[in-house]
Design a protein around this motif. Structure first.
Motif, short mmCIF file in Angstrom:
data_model
loop_
_atom_site.label_atom_id
_atom_site.label_comp_id
_atom_site.label_asym_id
_atom_site.label_seq_id
_atom_site.Cartn_x
_atom_site.Cartn_y
_atom_site.Cartn_z
N GLY A 1 -1.72 -30.10 23.29
CA GLY A 1 -2.17 -30.87 22.13
C GLY A 1 -2.62 -30.02 20.95
O GLY A 1 -3.58 -30.36 20.27
N ALA A 2 -1.94 -28.90 20.74
CA ALA A 2 -2.27 -28.04 19.59
C ALA A 2 -1.57 -28.55 18.34
O ALA A 2 -0.46 -29.06 18.41
N ALA A 3 -2.28 -28.43 17.20
CA ALA A 3 -1.72 -28.94 15.95
C ALA A 3 -1.15 -27.84 15.07
O ALA A 3 -0.33 -28.09 14.19
N LYS A 4 -1.61 -26.61 15.32
CA LYS A 4 -1.21 -25.53 14.43
C LYS A 4 -1.04 -24.25 15.25
O LYS A 4 -1.84 -23.98 16.14
N GLY A 5 -0.01 -23.49 14.92
CA GLY A 5 0.23 -22.26 15.66
C GLY A 5 0.40 -21.06 14.74
O GLY A 5 0.79 -21.20 13.58
N TYR A 6 0.07 -19.90 15.27
CA TYR A 6 0.27 -18.66 14.55
C TYR A 6 1.03 -17.68 15.44
O TYR A 6 0.78 -17.59 16.63
N ILE A 7 1.97 -16.98 14.84
CA ILE A 7 2.63 -15.88 15.55
C ILE A 7 2.10 -14.61 14.92
O ILE A 7 2.34 -14.35 13.73
N PHE A 8 1.34 -13.86 15.71
CA PHE A 8 0.69 -12.66 15.18
C PHE A 8 1.53 -11.44 15.53
O PHE A 8 1.57 -11.01 16.67
N ILE A 9 2.22 -10.91 14.53
CA ILE A 9 3.15 -9.80 14.75
C ILE A 9 2.56 -8.53 14.14
O ILE A 9 2.07 -8.56 13.00
N ARG A 10 2.66 -7.44 14.87
CA ARG A 10 2.10 -6.20 14.33
C ARG A 10 2.81 -5.81 13.03
O ARG A 10 4.01 -6.02 12.87
N GLY A 11 2.04 -5.25 12.11
CA GLY A 11 2.54 -4.98 10.77
C GLY A 11 3.68 -3.98 10.71
O GLY A 11 4.44 -3.95 9.73
N GLU A 12 3.82 -3.17 11.76
CA GLU A 12 4.89 -2.17 11.76
C GLU A 12 6.25 -2.77 12.13
O GLU A 12 7.27 -2.12 11.95
N TYR A 13 6.25 -3.98 12.67
CA TYR A 13 7.50 -4.60 13.13
C TYR A 13 8.16 -5.39 11.98
O TYR A 13 8.29 -6.61 12.04
N ASP A 14 8.60 -4.68 10.95
CA ASP A 14 9.13 -5.35 9.76
C ASP A 14 10.29 -6.28 10.07
O ASP A 14 10.39 -7.39 9.56
N ARG A 15 11.21 -5.78 10.93
CA ARG A 15 12.40 -6.58 11.21
C ARG A 15 12.05 -7.83 12.03
O ARG A 15 12.61 -8.91 11.80
N SER A 16 11.13 -7.68 12.96
CA SER A 16 10.69 -8.84 13.74
C SER A 16 10.05 -9.88 12.83
O SER A 16 10.33 -11.07 12.95
N ILE A 17 9.20 -9.43 11.93
CA ILE A 17 8.50 -10.34 11.00
C ILE A 17 9.53 -11.14 10.20
O ILE A 17 9.46 -12.36 10.10
N ASP A 18 10.51 -10.43 9.67
CA ASP A 18 11.53 -11.05 8.85
C ASP A 18 12.36 -12.06 9.65
O ASP A 18 12.59 -13.19 9.20
N THR A 19 12.78 -11.66 10.85
CA THR A 19 13.62 -12.53 11.69
C THR A 19 12.86 -13.79 12.11
O THR A 19 13.40 -14.90 12.03
N VAL A 20 11.63 -13.63 12.54
CA VAL A 20 10.86 -14.79 13.01
C VAL A 20 10.55 -15.74 11.85
O VAL A 20 10.63 -16.96 12.00
N LYS A 21 10.23 -15.19 10.68
CA LYS A 21 9.97 -16.06 9.52
C LYS A 21 11.20 -16.92 9.20
O LYS A 21 11.09 -18.12 8.93
N LYS A 22 12.37 -16.28 9.22
CA LYS A 22 13.60 -17.03 8.93
C LYS A 22 13.85 -18.08 10.00
O LYS A 22 14.26 -19.21 9.70
N ALA A 23 13.63 -17.72 11.26
CA ALA A 23 13.86 -18.66 12.36
C ALA A 23 12.93 -19.87 12.25
O ALA A 23 13.35 -21.01 12.50
N LEU A 24 11.67 -19.63 11.86
CA LEU A 24 10.74 -20.74 11.70
C LEU A 24 11.21 -21.70 10.61
O LEU A 24 11.14 -22.92 10.76
#
Lengths: 419, 151
Positions: A119-142
């Motif tokens: 029953g969660a209403a809001k989620g966060y994906i906390f990605i380490r700042g050095e993982y630039d490609r992961s950050i970019d890919t996950v943002k697009k996927a969301l």
């Protein structure tokens, strides 16, 4: 993957097979079907299924995931949060980066199912700042998931509303620890805190929070997909499913391998990793990362199994296997590890803040050959104290390597007479 | 980028502080946050200056010290160490003519150690700005650096 019988493709089933940036390819491969199934179930039924699967968290602590989900579900709160811990900072580990870069949607689908269950209403994906490609890919996927109505208001007409966003770290190992991570997410310095209360009761912004690792959320999806009964057929009696293994160090084929629980460390290194370059002997293998124990060659037949390892006082953390060959100097490596923890300690609690510099001083005495029996007694006592008295996992685990070397390689700590 | 634009983009909820600081720093040519920057962020987000300062001081990716246009971070941890990061360290220092923690005279490069970058299967690893490099040999270094010199 060299030896098919030792590996399975569950968590990694889409790696290099579908375009990670195409939600359509993911859907064509059966993606988001498990979410539809889950939305037709009750939250309690989903949690029962996860409990029955025997899944334990894949981030390192191996807490039973079903119990964690049930804890968040029953905690009272006007809003509940979900956090995916993708702050993979433990040296030797790179599995979460592979997941985010190669198949972000499995992680996202698992998170939506878990959010619905508790029953969660809001989620966060906390990605380490050095993982630039992961950050970019996950943002697009969301964004893709949002456009398909898989996130946001009234998901797939179920009446369940949930959305999530990516937040990034600022370069801090301790923020992989749950309370430090929450502090970081709240826009503060990442200082840890005493437990209880656990995040399941009072987490992000003081509200009940489900906080789990990337690989754990993918496993929740797999349990929905396969069913608990089928899922739990793989692995050993108390260790169910598969584990992503980050194999690195002095090994011929370093890389990410997915293995069922029960395979031995030796098979991981030799059958999958092709052994040590130029046939050199193994000096020691560090399990889990720099916070993990170092074991000698004679212990390599140990299976990847929580119970078997626990009986020896060992653990494999989030699944790194760092192979070190005969050329390394153990004290040199321990010093490197001590410097790492000294740098990454948040400085809040005394055992960790003051213990780490002291550990380094003592190690240098052993290195120079001037350490006495009193130094050995001090290092032993200090290591135990840090392990027992530090506030969070960082300080508690900072001397795991030293303690294991004392057990398996006692000759490392040679002393000279006090006189 | 101005602080107003960043607030417009992220909002001023306290949980956005780190994202705002990282982006603010990136838009500064010297890869750092000045005392004026810190005061501006605190004012715009309605947070105490001390709070913003504590965050800037805590996180390795943020710096109050002026740095170069490009940040070179070399992994200093065990998996890279046992696969020859020492050789890479020497090659970087020689190629750039600076020690770790320093910035080249032309202001182009700052050389830093970093904790594990999660590229252990491709060790030794380093990161320049947002680009990752794995299995970096001293021989490969001049060509890699040249790319940034000509940017």
């Amino acid at each position: 993957m060299q030896n098919k019988s030792l590996t399975l493709e569950w968590v990694s089933r889409h790696y290099d097979k579908i375009d990670p940036l195409s939600i359509d390819e993911y859907i064509n491969a059966g993606g988001y079907e498990s979410l539809k199934k889950a939305l037709g179930m009750s939250g309690d039924a989903i949690i029962s299924e996860v409990k029955a699967s025997g899944l334990r968290g894949r981030g390192g602590a191996a807490f039973p995931t079903g119990l964690k989900l049930a804890g968040v579900k029953k905690s009272a709160g006007d809003i509940k949060y979900l956090i995916c811990n993708a702050d993979e900072g433990e040296p030797g580990n790179f599995k979460d980066r592979y997941q985010m870069e190669k198949d972000p949607h499995s992680m996202i689908e698992g998170m939506i199912i878990a959010a619905f269950a508790v029953g969660a209403a809001k989620g966060y994906i906390f990605i380490r700042g050095e993982y630039d490609r992961s950050i970019d890919t996950v943002k697009k996927a969301l964004q893709q998931a949002r456009e398909k109505g898989l996130l946001g208001e009234n998901i797939l007409g179920s009446g369940f509303s949930y959305d999530m966003e990516v937040l990034t770290g600022g370069g801090s190992y301790v923020c992989g620890e749950e309370f430090s991570l929450i502090e970081c997410l709240e826009g503060k310095a990442g200082h840890s805190n005493y437990k209880p209360p656990f995040p399941t009761e009072q987490g992000l912004f003081g509200k009940p929070t489900l906080l789990s690792n990337v690989e754990t959320f993918v496993n929740i999806l797999l349990i929905m997909d396969k069913g608990a009964e089928e899922f739990s057929k793989t692995g050993t009696e108390g260790s169910k499913g598969t584990k992503m293994i980050s194999l690195c160090g002095n090994v011929n084929r370093p890389g990410l391998y997915e293995v069922p629980y029960g395979v031995t460390i030796r098979d991981i290194i030799f059958e999958l990793g092709g052994g040590v370059p130029e046939g050199r002997a193994i000096k020691m293998v560090q399990l889990g990362g720099e916070s993990g124990p170092c074991i000698p060659e004679s212990e390599l037949d140990m299976p990847l199994d929580y119970k078997a390892m626990n009986e020896k006082g060992l653990s494999f953390g989030s699944g790194a296997v760092i192979v070190m060959d005969e050329r390394i100097d153990i004290l040199d490596i321990l010093k490197k590890i001590a410097k790492f923890f000294l740098h990454e300690s948040c400085g809040k609690c005394t055992p960790c803040r003051d213990g780490n510099p002291h550990v380094l001083i003592l190690l240098k005495r052993f290195e120079s050959g001037s350490a006495t029996e009193r130094d050995l007694a001090a290092l032993t006592s200090l290591s135990d104290t840090m392990c027992l008295a530090s506030t969070c996992g960082l300080g508690q685990a900072a001397t795991t390597a030293i303690r294991s070397v004392m057990k398996y390689f006692p000759e490392t700590f040679a002393t000279v007479s006090d006189q | 980028m101005q602080i107003d634009e960043l607030i417009q983009k992220h909002g001023k909820a306290p949980e956005k502080l780190l994202s705002i600081l990282l982006e603010f720093q990136k838009s500064n040519g010297d890869n750092s946050l000045s005392d004026d920057n810190i005061r501006a962020v605190a004012g715009a987000m309605e947070l105490p200056v001390s709070r913003v300062c504590s965050v800037v001081e805590f996180y390795s990716l943020l710096s109050r010290k002026k740095r170069g246009k490009h940040i070179i971070q070399m992994c200093g941890d065990v998996p890279c160490y046992i696969n020859g990061s020492v050789n890479l360290k020497e090659a970087l220092e020689k190629e750039l003519g600076i020690a770790f923690g320093e910035t080249t005279d032309d202001g182009l490069f700052t050389l830093e150690y970093t904790s594990c970058l999660g590229y252990c299967e491709q060790s030794p690893a380093m990161r320049i700005d947002e680009d990752m490099y794995g299995r970096v040999t001293p021989d490969a270094l001049p060509a890699i650096l040249e790319k940034y010199r000509s940017l």
